[in-house]
Design a protein around this motif. Sequence first.
Motif, PDB file in Angstrom:
ATOM      1  N   LEU A  42      -2.046  -0.005  -8.850  1.00 40.09           N
ATOM      2  CA  LEU A  42      -0.643   0.000  -9.254  1.00 40.09           C
ATOM      3  C   LEU A  42      -0.573   0.377 -10.730  1.00 40.09           C
ATOM      4  CD1 LEU A  42       0.698  -3.234  -7.495  1.00 40.09           C
ATOM      5  CD2 LEU A  42       0.097  -1.011  -6.530  1.00 40.09           C
ATOM      6  N   MET A  63       0.038  -1.832 -14.075  1.00 44.69           N
ATOM      7  CA  MET A  63      -0.934  -2.787 -14.615  1.00 44.69           C
ATOM      8  C   MET A  63      -2.105  -2.032 -15.253  1.00 44.69           C
ATOM      9  SD  MET A  63       0.556  -5.580 -13.758  1.00 44.69           S
ATOM     10  CE  MET A  63      -0.551  -6.971 -13.785  1.00 44.69           C
ATOM     11  N   TYR A  70       4.439 -12.585  -9.260  1.00 46.76           N
ATOM     12  CA  TYR A  70       3.253 -11.907  -8.696  1.00 46.76           C
ATOM     13  C   TYR A  70       2.940 -12.368  -7.279  1.00 46.76           C
ATOM     14  CZ  TYR A  70       2.442 -10.756 -13.606  1.00 46.76           C
ATOM     15  OH  TYR A  70       2.583 -10.283 -14.891  1.00 46.76           O
ATOM     16  N   GLY A  71       1.956 -11.675  -6.658  1.00 53.46           N
ATOM     17  CA  GLY A  71       1.319 -12.202  -5.468  1.00 53.46           C
ATOM     18  C   GLY A  71       0.259 -13.191  -5.952  1.00 53.46           C
ATOM     19  N   GLU A 124       3.400 -13.989  -1.651  1.00 54.17           N
ATOM     20  CA  GLU A 124       4.073 -13.065  -2.576  1.00 54.17           C
ATOM     21  C   GLU A 124       5.194 -13.785  -3.315  1.00 54.17           C
ATOM     22  OE1 GLU A 124       3.090 -10.092  -3.383  1.00 54.17           O
ATOM     23  OE2 GLU A 124       4.800  -9.473  -4.579  1.00 54.17           O
ATOM     24  N   LYS A 125       5.126 -13.753  -4.601  1.00 58.41           N
ATOM     25  CA  LYS A 125       6.163 -14.286  -5.507  1.00 58.41           C
ATOM     26  C   LYS A 125       6.598 -15.713  -5.129  1.00 58.41           C
ATOM     27  CE  LYS A 125       7.201  -9.848  -7.217  1.00 58.41           C
ATOM     28  NZ  LYS A 125       6.889  -8.799  -6.273  1.00 58.41           N
ATOM     29  N   ILE A 171      -2.527 -11.529  -8.122  1.00 55.54           N
ATOM     30  CA  ILE A 171      -3.108 -10.245  -7.719  1.00 55.54           C
ATOM     31  C   ILE A 171      -2.692  -9.262  -8.811  1.00 55.54           C
ATOM     32  CG2 ILE A 171      -3.077  -8.434  -5.960  1.00 55.54           C
ATOM     33  CD1 ILE A 171      -2.147 -10.648  -3.958  1.00 55.54           C
ATOM     34  N   THR A 188       1.384  -7.873   0.518  1.00 58.67           N
ATOM     35  CA  THR A 188       0.734  -9.189   0.561  1.00 58.67           C
ATOM     36  C   THR A 188       0.869  -9.822   1.948  1.00 58.67           C
ATOM     37  OG1 THR A 188       1.233  -9.449  -1.781  1.00 58.67           O
ATOM     38  CG2 THR A 188       0.630 -11.455  -0.588  1.00 58.67           C
TER      39      THR A 188
HETATM   40  C1  G1P Z   1       3.249  -6.072  -6.793  1.00 56.60           C
HETATM   41  C2  G1P Z   1       2.563  -6.894  -5.700  1.00 56.60           C
HETATM   42  C3  G1P Z   1       2.132  -8.250  -6.244  1.00 56.60           C
HETATM   43  C4  G1P Z   1       1.241  -8.060  -7.461  1.00 56.60           C
HETATM   44  C5  G1P Z   1       1.962  -7.194  -8.501  1.00 56.60           C
HETATM   45  C6  G1P Z   1       1.050  -6.842  -9.658  1.00 56.60           C
HETATM   46  O1  G1P Z   1       4.469  -6.661  -7.131  1.00 56.60           O
HETATM   47  O2  G1P Z   1       3.455  -7.053  -4.625  1.00 56.60           O
HETATM   48  O3  G1P Z   1       1.432  -8.974  -5.261  1.00 56.60           O
HETATM   49  O4  G1P Z   1       0.897  -9.299  -8.029  1.00 56.60           O
HETATM   50  O5  G1P Z   1       2.422  -5.957  -7.933  1.00 56.60           O
HETATM   51  O6  G1P Z   1       1.758  -6.103 -10.596  1.00 56.60           O
HETATM   52  P1  G1P Z   1       5.605  -5.855  -7.966  1.00 56.60           P
HETATM   53  O7  G1P Z   1       5.179  -5.911  -9.393  1.00 56.60           O
HETATM   54  O8  G1P Z   1       5.618  -4.467  -7.422  1.00 56.60           O
HETATM   55  O9  G1P Z   1       6.876  -6.595  -7.730  1.00 56.60           O
END
Ligand code: G1P
Length: 288
Positions: A131, A134, A170-171, A190-191, A203, A231
Motif C-alpha cells: 500500500l 505507508m 488500522y487492521g 479491521e479498524k 497491519i 482483512t
Molecule cells: C488499509 C487496511 C488496514 C491497514 C492499513 C494500513 O486501511 O485495510 O488493515 O492497517 O491499510 O495503512 P486503509 O488505510 O486503506 O483504510
Amino acid sequence: MKRIRKAIFPVAGLGTRFLPATKAMPKEMLTVVDRPVIQHVVDEARAAGIEHFIFVTGRNKGVIEDHFDKQFELEATLERRGKTKELSELQRDLPSAGQSSFTRQQEPLGLGHAVWCARDIVGNEPFALLLPDMLHHGPSCLAGMMQVYEKSGGNVLAVNEVPKDQVHQYGIVGVGEKLGAGFKITSMVEKPKAEEAPSNYSISGRYILQPEIFALLEKQQKGAGGEIQLTDSMLTLANSQDFFGYQFEGRIFDCGSKIGFLAANIAYGLEREDLAPALRAEIKSVCE
Ligand code: G1P
C-alpha cells in the motif's frame, strides 16, 4: 514453494485528505524529497526481487502510468547535455518492457475489491501487496518478509505497534507464538474500537498472500466503513492457512496523514548526504 514474482500496488484512492494538492494530481505522485511516494514503494519491491509490477488505478491516475514509461524527449535531452548520472538513474527506475501492468478499479468499493481487480494478472501464484501510503524507511521491508516466507510459507503481513488510541485507524492482529522476526497471527480485525482490539499490532500495508484469497474476495460482504475489506477475507483464509506477522525494524511513515508525510520528507532528506547538513541547519533555524 512458489517464488513471489508479482506485486500489486493499489493506487485508485482519491486522496481527499490532501486537497487541494490532489485535485488534479494523484496522491501517489506527491514527492518525498525528489521521488514520488509510489516510486519509493516500487523501489522497495524491486529490492525484494519483484519482477512484475501491477498497478490498480482509477480515473485521473494516468500520470502514474506515464511515470513508469520511457520519456524519449527527456532522455534524448539529458543525453545531449551529457547528464549521464540523471539519465542512468531514470533508466534504473523504469520497469523493463512487459514488466508492468495497469488495470482499473472502476468503483471505490474498498481495498479488498481493489486487490480482487488484479486477480487475472496475478493468476494462480502467491504475490506481494504494497500500500503506497505507508513508507517503510530502512532496508526493504518486503525483502525481510520474503525471508520469513521462504522459511514458513503461508501468508506474511508486516505489523507495527501503534498507540492504543490509533488502533481504530488500522487492521489489528492477535499475537500468537513468537517466531524469529515475528509471530504467528491468531486473529485479525479491521479498524476495531480500542477496547475490542486483540493487541496494538497494526497491519502496516505490506502483505505476502496466497492466491486462494481471490476466491474469498469475490464473495466478500462489505465490512468496516461499508467497504469490501481485505482483512475480512484474510481472516477467513486463516481458517485453512497460516498467517505470520513480521516486525519491521525501520520506521514507518503513514503518508496518508499530513504529519506522516511531512515527517517522511524530513527523515528521507536527512538520510541524503547531499542534503542532510543544510537540511539540519534549516530545520534548526525554522524551529528557533
Ligand atoms: C488499509 C487496511 C488496514 C491497514 C492499513 C494500513 O486501511 O485495510 O488493515 O492497517 O491499510 O495503512 P486503509 O488505510 O486503506 O483504510
